[in-house]
Design a protein around this motif. Structure first.
Motif, short mmCIF file in Angstrom:
data_model
loop_
_atom_site.label_atom_id
_atom_site.label_comp_id
_atom_site.label_asym_id
_atom_site.label_seq_id
_atom_site.Cartn_x
_atom_site.Cartn_y
_atom_site.Cartn_z
N ALA A 1 33.89 -33.04 13.38
CA ALA A 1 34.38 -31.98 14.21
C ALA A 1 34.93 -31.02 13.36
CB ALA A 1 35.35 -32.37 15.27
N VAL A 2 34.52 -29.61 13.52
CA VAL A 2 35.06 -28.65 12.76
C VAL A 2 36.50 -28.52 13.11
CG1 VAL A 2 34.82 -26.15 12.30
CG2 VAL A 2 32.82 -27.48 12.67
N LEU B 1 36.38 -26.60 7.32
CA LEU B 1 37.21 -27.93 7.12
C LEU B 1 36.79 -28.64 8.35
CD1 LEU B 1 40.66 -26.78 6.09
CD2 LEU B 1 38.71 -27.26 4.78
N ILE B 2 36.69 -30.07 8.11
CA ILE B 2 36.01 -30.81 9.22
C ILE B 2 37.04 -32.07 9.31
CG2 ILE B 2 33.76 -30.13 8.98
CD1 ILE B 2 33.08 -33.11 7.67
N ARG B 3 36.88 -32.72 10.40
CA ARG B 3 37.76 -34.13 10.81
C ARG B 3 36.57 -34.92 10.91
NH1 ARG B 3 41.93 -33.53 15.49
NH2 ARG B 3 42.81 -35.48 14.48
N ASP C 1 40.91 -35.92 7.56
CA ASP C 1 41.14 -34.66 8.37
C ASP C 1 41.26 -33.62 7.38
OD1 ASP C 1 41.18 -35.77 10.59
OD2 ASP C 1 43.39 -36.33 10.81
N ASP C 2 40.71 -32.39 7.83
CA ASP C 2 40.66 -31.24 7.07
C ASP C 2 39.94 -31.23 5.77
OD1 ASP C 2 41.88 -29.94 9.08
OD2 ASP C 2 43.74 -30.42 8.80
N VAL C 3 38.87 -31.79 5.77
CA VAL C 3 38.20 -31.82 4.15
C VAL C 3 37.20 -30.82 4.26
CG1 VAL C 3 39.08 -34.31 3.59
CG2 VAL C 3 36.74 -33.87 5.09
#
Length: 206
Positions: A84-85, A95-97, A113-115
């Motif tokens: 998920a963006v 960044l994605i989760r 999260d937020d990579v």
């Protein structure tokens, strides 16, 4: 009899205290986590999400916060992947989760999260990406193909796709001009041939 009773009691207690949602040995898979954080209700293996979304959710090639990034199967990732963006950084970085990507503390199935994910496609159309890999503390070197983004709501404006023919026929080059034929050169008058006998007769008659 007493031992059998105790064994049955232990089995009952074990069943009652088991988690409501069981996870396999690899921990939390990507599909339930992407579904949870995006709200997009699609089930089944990750590689089926793009096809399942047709007619149910809008799809496209532009990232949007909350959209699901759908990966195509690639190499050993035979079931694909979904994430998920969570943030748009710039036209090439989001960044994605997601879950079950990096091996963390020797274990798979970990939530990240937020990579970062970076678009490395030549056309900047998010068809190919590199993904943050925690064990090396940076982006992995593999280029992963994306099917696109699945949106829970209205899709953002999509770029126009330029349809190019598979074979492009080059315009025929104009035929070279033929040079005009040169006018024939008039033949030179033949030079008079020497006639010593005639000259002798002429001189005698004079």
């Amino acid at each position: 009899m007493l031992k059998l009773t105790r064994l049955l009691l232990m089995l009952v207690l074990a069943c009652c205290t088991a988690p409501a949602i069981a996870e396999d040995d690899d921990g939390l898979q990507c599909v339930p986590y992407a579904r949870q954080v995006s709200g997009i209700q699609i089930y089944g293996d990750a590689h089926t999400w793009w096809g399942q979304a047709a007619g149910r959710y809008e799809r496209g090639s532009v990232p949007q916060v909350g959209a699901v990034m759908a990966f195509r199967p690639h190499g050993i990732m035979t079931l694909g992947h979904v994430a998920a963006v969570s943030k748009i950084v710039d036209s090439r970085t989001v960044l994605i989760r997601h879950s079950n990507w990096s091996t963390i503390n020797g274990r798979r199935g970990q939530i990240e999260d937020d990579v970062a994910v970076v678009d490395v496609s030549q056309a900047n159309d998010w068809s190919e990406v590199r993904v943050w890999y925690t064990p090396i503390g940076g982006l992995g070197t593999t280029h992963y193909p994306l099917a696109g983004f699945i949106y829970k709501g209205k899709a953002p404006k999509q770029p126009k796709r330029i349809e190019r023919p598979l074979f492009q026929v080059a315009a025929a080059a104009p035929a070279p001009r033929r040079p005009k034929p040169l006018a024939p050169t008039p033949a030179a008058a033949p030079a008079p041939r020497a006639d010593p006998i005639g000259d002798l007769i002429s001189s005698l008659g004079s």
